[in-house]
Scaffold this motif. Structure first.
Motif, short mmCIF file in Angstrom:
data_model
loop_
_atom_site.label_atom_id
_atom_site.label_comp_id
_atom_site.label_asym_id
_atom_site.label_seq_id
_atom_site.Cartn_x
_atom_site.Cartn_y
_atom_site.Cartn_z
N GLY A 54 -15.55 -55.86 -6.44
CA GLY A 54 -16.76 -55.86 -7.24
C GLY A 54 -16.97 -57.20 -7.91
O GLY A 54 -16.21 -58.14 -7.72
N GLY A 55 -18.00 -57.27 -8.71
CA GLY A 55 -18.30 -58.51 -9.41
C GLY A 55 -19.61 -59.09 -8.94
O GLY A 55 -20.41 -58.42 -8.27
N ASP A 56 -19.82 -60.32 -9.28
CA ASP A 56 -21.07 -61.02 -8.96
C ASP A 56 -21.21 -61.21 -7.45
O ASP A 56 -20.49 -62.00 -6.83
N ALA A 57 -22.14 -60.46 -6.87
CA ALA A 57 -22.33 -60.52 -5.41
C ALA A 57 -22.80 -61.89 -4.95
O ALA A 57 -22.45 -62.33 -3.85
N TRP A 58 -23.59 -62.58 -5.77
CA TRP A 58 -24.01 -63.93 -5.39
C TRP A 58 -22.83 -64.89 -5.37
O TRP A 58 -22.74 -65.75 -4.49
N ALA A 59 -21.91 -64.74 -6.32
CA ALA A 59 -20.73 -65.60 -6.33
C ALA A 59 -19.89 -65.38 -5.07
O ALA A 59 -19.41 -66.34 -4.46
N LEU A 60 -19.72 -64.12 -4.66
CA LEU A 60 -18.97 -63.84 -3.43
C LEU A 60 -19.71 -64.38 -2.21
O LEU A 60 -19.09 -64.93 -1.29
N THR A 61 -21.02 -64.21 -2.20
CA THR A 61 -21.83 -64.73 -1.08
C THR A 61 -21.63 -66.23 -0.94
O THR A 61 -21.38 -66.74 0.16
#
Length: 193
Positions: free
Chosen positions: A143-150
């Protein structure tokens, strides 16, 4: 048989020069000679050399986006995410000068992270982001910031390609492709919950 209009012929000639020799080779004179018009005639269709190069870059982004969009539905989200990165690699290897200009050169109108991306202005990143969000919802990615993972996934792939373009690997193309895929799998393994 219909013939392409002058603007299309100019774009095609400029792109051919670009693909063959890079952005620096695209001069109004060379493009005009290839099309059979005067250099000043180009300005009726493109206000400057930068506008012509910008159109080539925009078209190349659209090309990648169409390929990525084809992977938007179906499949496992992680498979979709990996597929987008393979398309990115394919594009970089097939069109190295266009890739360099689109993704490695400073451009005045380039989209910037985070604001432009979060606002949905990147058709390519949007597809990746959707896959990340779905993979998070399924428990396949942390989980977490999906944009950061992207951006982590994209930056990893981009960094490998940039290093390859700079001659920092001794792999042939097949070896680099295998390394690229394995490295992305390692990254995704590290992003699991």
């Amino acid at each position: 048989m219909t013939h392409p209009d002058t603007a299309t012929r100019i774009l095609n000639a400029a792109r051919a020069l670009f693909e063959r020799e890079g952005a620096d080779s695209v001069s109004m004179r060379k493009v005009a000679d290839a099309v059979g018009i005067t250099p000043t005639a180009i300005y009726r269709h493109f206000r400057s050399r930068e506008a012509l190069l910008g159109k080539i870059s925009d078209d190349s982004f659209d090309e990648i986006a169409r390929h990525w969009d084809a992977h938007r539905q179906g499949k496992d989200p992680l498979a979709r995410l990996l597929a987008t990165q393979q398309i990115y690699l394919d594009y970089a290897l097939a069109y190295p000068h266009l890739f360099d200009h689109a993704f490695l050169a400073r451009r005045r109108n380039a989209r910037r992270f985070p604001a432009d991306f979060i606002a949905g202005q990147s058709p390519t990143a949007n597809v990746m982001h959707e896959a990340v969000v779905e993979a998070q919802a399924r428990g396949q990615l942390r989980g977490g910031d999906a944009w950061a993972l992207t951006m982590t996934v994209w930056a990893h792939a981009h960094g490998l390609i940039a290093l390859q373009r700079a001659g920092r690997f001794s792999f042939d193309e097949a070896g680099f492709r295998a390394f690229f895929t394995t490295s992305l799998h390692h990254l995704l393994d590290g992003l699991r919950p």
